[in-house]
Enzyme design. Structure first.
Site, short mmCIF file in Angstrom:
data_model
loop_
_atom_site.label_atom_id
_atom_site.label_comp_id
_atom_site.label_asym_id
_atom_site.label_seq_id
_atom_site.Cartn_x
_atom_site.Cartn_y
_atom_site.Cartn_z
N GLY A 117 -2.80 8.94 -2.49
CA GLY A 117 -1.39 8.92 -2.11
C GLY A 117 -0.50 9.26 -3.29
N ASN B 104 5.94 -1.33 0.05
CA ASN B 104 4.61 -1.94 -0.09
C ASN B 104 4.66 -3.42 -0.44
OD1 ASN B 104 5.68 -0.22 -2.24
ND2 ASN B 104 4.12 -1.15 -3.54
N GLN C 215 2.15 3.18 3.19
CA GLN C 215 1.98 1.84 3.78
C GLN C 215 2.25 1.82 5.28
OE1 GLN C 215 0.62 -0.76 2.52
NE2 GLN C 215 0.63 -0.30 0.34
N HIS D 113 -7.24 5.12 1.74
CA HIS D 113 -7.76 3.75 1.57
C HIS D 113 -6.82 2.66 2.06
CE1 HIS D 113 -5.75 2.20 -2.25
NE2 HIS D 113 -5.41 3.46 -2.30
N CYS E 49 1.92 -8.81 -14.45
CA CYS E 49 1.92 -10.07 -15.18
C CYS E 49 1.90 -9.73 -16.66
CB CYS E 49 0.66 -10.82 -14.80
SG CYS E 49 0.42 -12.31 -15.72
N1 PLP Z 1 2.82 4.73 -2.20
C1 PLP Z 1 2.81 3.46 -1.79
C2 PLP Z 1 3.97 2.92 -1.04
C3 PLP Z 1 1.72 2.64 -2.07
O1 PLP Z 1 1.71 1.38 -1.68
C4 PLP Z 1 0.63 3.19 -2.79
C5 PLP Z 1 -0.53 2.35 -3.17
O2 PLP Z 1 -0.42 1.17 -3.38
C6 PLP Z 1 0.68 4.52 -3.18
C7 PLP Z 1 1.80 5.27 -2.87
C8 PLP Z 1 -0.42 5.16 -3.95
O3 PLP Z 1 -1.54 5.42 -3.15
P1 PLP Z 1 -2.95 5.68 -3.86
O4 PLP Z 1 -3.49 4.35 -4.27
O5 PLP Z 1 -3.78 6.35 -2.81
O6 PLP Z 1 -2.69 6.56 -5.01
#
Ligand code: PLP
Length: 389
Positions: free
Chosen positions: A75, A159, A187, A209, A331
């Site tokens: 992503g 997210n 998401q 994933h 953190c």
């Molecule tokens: N965009 C959002 C809103 C996400 O939550 C995430 C992953 O947590 C990503 C992009 C990135 O996706 P990837 O882990 O496949 O690079």
């Protein structure tokens, strides 16, 4: 504790690969190992598998045609390709007239970091704020999205707190002004209906994933006719993304996308019911505050802040009870920092340090929610006793 007993409530971080996706992938990890770009019939079998997956992903995204789907490695890559590739293509096309990029304070780091890189390359970046529920202020985006803007990027769903964004309204605004509109739907995919065509988005990112496909595969929807400068050069994906395709990952993504689309309504209903049960139980605890309060939000995401505890310590305490959750923010030095999302929402620093994200998905049950509700008060009490507020 065996993984059978594990309560996995961290589905916004990643999801388990569903068996049907794994089964679909296995032949492409074993005997069907050909390169889909090879001319021989062995290669063409792999090509057909990739193209079938493209149709399956296109259907989930609501694309007009499978050719509007570009496979990427994740992503994040889809986000970078959309922003970097879209911004430079528009800047070049207009001989430098379009050099503004508009986004929001609550985007994923893949978007925010790309915006910082664009700013260093003489793009003007405008970052819109959000309200107390984590919903972007559409007027702020719209005001900046004039004809001088190259790309506007507003995520479909956040997210951390799960808030759905007014993307249809913003996409329409951009379309009228000839501005590219990108939405990060990583998401949202498989949890709420996506209709790229109806939405009027030019670019839309997803990741395998997060919807029960493997890690290492993602996709970018690119509306027909949208110009994009490649980030990884090469002739694959019609010159838009170089690199030999991850055939097995793509096949798994396709299988998971098809099932996610078929099961969408029922899955969302189940998630919502579990989330509501969990939220009701947690909200009744002393010193618990529900942060995810938006009217329109993801069905499986719950977010809380707790008085007198550190989110990171709470995650560790729950881990000892066999529960996987997340505090969201990074953190540093043993103290949880207020996340950029909570900061943008105006959550006070002290309260935001006690943040906990609970994200549900396939395989989560009512019995698990009830066990979580039984162990959480113990974990909170232990932490509050150790470090009085
Ligand atoms: N965009 C959002 C809103 C996400 O939550 C995430 C992953 O947590 C990503 C992009 C990135 O996706 P990837 O882990 O496949 O690079």
């Amino acid at each position: 504790m065996g993984s059978k007993d594990l309560i996995y409530f961290d589905h916004n971080a990643t999801t388990p690969v569903r068996p049907e996706a794994l089964e679909a992938m296995l032949p492409y990890l074993r005997e069907e190992y050909a390169n889909p770009n090879s001319v021989h019939s062995f290669g063409q079998r792999a090509r057909r598998a990739v193209e079938r997956a493209r149709e399956q992903v296109a259907a989930l995204l609501g694309a007009e045609s499978p050719s509007e789907v570009i496979f990427t490695s994740c992503g994040s890559e889809a986000d970078v390709l959309a922003l970097w590739g879209g911004a430079w293509a528009e800047r070049d096309r207009t001989q430098g007239a379009k050099r503004r990029v508009v986004t929001t304070q609550i985007e994923h780091e893949a978007v925010l970091a790309t915006c910082r890189r664009l700013a260093r390359r003489d793009f003007e970046v405008v970052t819109a704020g959000v309200d107390g529920t984590g919903r972007v202020l559409p007027e702020a985006v719209a005001a900046a999205a004039d004809a001088s803007a190259a790309v506007v990027s507003v995520m479909f769903a956040n997210n951390e707190v799960g808030t759905l964004q007014p993307v249809a309204e913003l996409a329409a605004h951009c379309r009228e002004r000839g501005v590219l509109f990108h939405t990060d739907a990583v998401q949202a995919a498989g949890k709420v209906p996506l209709d790229a065509r109806g939405l009027g988005a030019d670019l839309l990112s997803v990741s395998g994933h997060k919807l029960n496909a493997p890690k290492g595969v993602g996709a970018l929807y690119v509306r027909k006719g949208t110009r994009l400068e490649a980030v990884i050069s090469g002739h694959q994906e019609k010159n838009r993304r170089g690199g030999t395709e991850n055939v097995a990952g793509i096949v798994g993504f396709g299988a998971a996308a098809e099932l996610a689309l078929r099961e969408l309504e029922g899955h969302a209903r189940e998630l919502r019911a579990l989330r509501d049960r969990l939220e009701a139980g947690v909200s009744a605890l002393p010193g618990a505050h529900r942060t995810s309060r938006a009217q329109e939000r993801l069905p499986g995401t719950a977010h809380f802040c707790f008085d007198g505890v550190d989110g990171h310590n709470l995650v560790v305490a729950l881990d000892l009870e066999g529960v996987c959750v997340s505090s969201g923010p990074a953190c540093s030095g043993g103290m949880t920092e207020l996340s950029h999302v909570l900061k943008a929402m105006g959550v006070p620093e002290k309260l935001g340090r006690g943040a906990l994200r609970v994200s549900l998905g396939r395989g989560c049950t009512e019995a698990q929610v009830d066990r979580f509700l039984a162990v959480l008060p113990r974990a909170l009490e232990k932490l509050r006793k150790a470090v009085p507020a």
